[in-house]
Design a protein around this motif. Sequence first.
Motif, mmCIF file in Angstrom:
data_model
loop_
_atom_site.group_PDB
_atom_site.id
_atom_site.type_symbol
_atom_site.label_atom_id
_atom_site.label_comp_id
_atom_site.label_asym_id
_atom_site.label_seq_id
_atom_site.Cartn_x
_atom_site.Cartn_y
_atom_site.Cartn_z
ATOM 1 N N UNK A 1 108.648 -15.434 3.318
ATOM 2 C CA UNK A 1 107.391 -15.920 2.932
ATOM 3 C C UNK A 1 107.138 -17.471 3.333
ATOM 4 N N UNK A 2 106.026 -17.581 3.577
ATOM 5 C CA UNK A 2 105.766 -19.255 4.001
ATOM 6 C C UNK A 2 106.228 -20.284 2.584
ATOM 7 N N UNK A 3 107.085 -21.270 2.787
ATOM 8 C CA UNK A 3 107.366 -22.130 2.154
ATOM 9 C C UNK A 3 108.490 -21.581 1.374
ATOM 10 N N UNK B 1 107.303 -24.038 14.473
ATOM 11 C CA UNK B 1 106.048 -24.258 13.753
ATOM 12 C C UNK B 1 105.996 -23.020 12.745
ATOM 13 N N UNK B 2 106.597 -21.922 12.956
ATOM 14 C CA UNK B 2 106.726 -20.829 12.287
ATOM 15 C C UNK B 2 107.854 -20.747 11.342
ATOM 16 N N UNK B 3 109.103 -21.138 11.845
ATOM 17 C CA UNK B 3 110.254 -21.142 11.191
ATOM 18 C C UNK B 3 111.253 -21.979 11.752
ATOM 19 N N UNK B 4 111.850 -22.701 10.896
ATOM 20 C CA UNK B 4 112.994 -23.620 11.213
ATOM 21 C C UNK B 4 114.483 -23.018 10.963
ATOM 22 N N UNK B 5 115.558 -23.128 11.535
ATOM 23 C CA UNK B 5 116.837 -22.684 11.154
ATOM 24 C C UNK B 5 117.866 -23.782 10.955
ATOM 25 N N UNK B 6 118.642 -23.729 10.205
ATOM 26 C CA UNK B 6 119.949 -24.619 9.983
ATOM 27 C C UNK B 6 121.217 -23.718 9.880
ATOM 28 N N UNK C 1 114.056 -20.942 7.299
ATOM 29 C CA UNK C 1 112.839 -21.760 6.249
ATOM 30 C C UNK C 1 111.662 -21.175 7.039
ATOM 31 N N UNK C 2 110.787 -20.263 6.362
ATOM 32 C CA UNK C 2 109.452 -19.824 6.685
ATOM 33 C C UNK C 2 108.432 -20.940 6.527
ATOM 34 N N UNK C 3 107.645 -21.262 7.427
ATOM 35 C CA UNK C 3 106.632 -22.581 7.467
ATOM 36 C C UNK C 3 105.152 -21.798 7.386
ATOM 37 N N UNK C 4 104.792 -21.227 8.574
ATOM 38 C CA UNK C 4 103.690 -20.703 8.442
ATOM 39 C C UNK C 4 103.656 -19.262 8.996
ATOM 40 N N UNK D 1 115.250 -11.262 14.799
ATOM 41 C CA UNK D 1 113.683 -11.759 14.914
ATOM 42 C C UNK D 1 113.306 -11.947 13.312
ATOM 43 N N UNK D 2 112.237 -12.709 13.275
ATOM 44 C CA UNK D 2 111.782 -13.440 12.139
ATOM 45 C C UNK D 2 110.420 -13.228 11.953
ATOM 46 N N UNK D 3 110.046 -12.875 10.850
ATOM 47 C CA UNK D 3 108.628 -12.638 10.473
ATOM 48 C C UNK D 3 108.078 -13.211 9.238
ATOM 49 N N UNK D 4 107.253 -14.382 9.413
ATOM 50 C CA UNK D 4 106.866 -15.136 8.290
ATOM 51 C C UNK D 4 105.444 -14.789 7.739
#
Length: 217
Positions: free
Chosen positions: A108-110, A133-138, A147-150, A174-177
């Motif tokens: 989910x977002x955030x 803009x959708x997801x960042x990774x570390x 991390x889900x953003x939008x 693959x990531x779906x936010x």
Amino acid sequence: MPIFNSFSNSKSIQIGTDISSAVVTLVSNSFAYDGTLKTQNVQSVVLSGDTLVYGEDYYITNNEATNAGSYVLYVVGVGNYYGSVPVSWSIAKLTPTLTLSETEVQVDEEDLTTITVYTNSDGAISVSSSNTDVATVSISGNTITISGLTEGEATVTVSVASTSNCNATSATCSVEVGTSIPAVLSDCTPEQIQTAYRKGIASTLWSVGDLTAPITI
């Protein structure tokens, strides 16, 4: 009058047969790196049609190694033979395995989720997102945090760098936010309500009569 040895500057005379023209056949010209010591063995040494005997006619040097690379062993004549024959052999780089605990994730977002990296490579692991803009990774050790953003989709690429012993490799996830939807209907925005109905999850979140305040649409 001093007497000088007339042979003092002469070259030493080799007794026996020169082995340098022998045909050497190895058991295997190449090994694959796996972190263990490899010992290259000679299958046969043939000189002028005669098969020589290990330990009696020749011995071998420089036939052990651990790391990937190119090496040269020497078949050295003994007994009735002298000289040596250089023979190339190698240890090939490992083509490592790289797997992920998940190849498709939803977040989910955030919100955050994690996946684990499994590899037998000794190379450094790095990660990237196709849409930050959708997801960042570390990454920390072998754990990747997404991390889900939008709301949207992104592809996470996990890469293992090439080293002296291992080739480079990579894998993707693959990531779906999705939009985070409150469990209380009156706390939802019209967009969140619409998303819940579009995804077919509205009935699992709310029941008839949950709404206690008007929502402007």
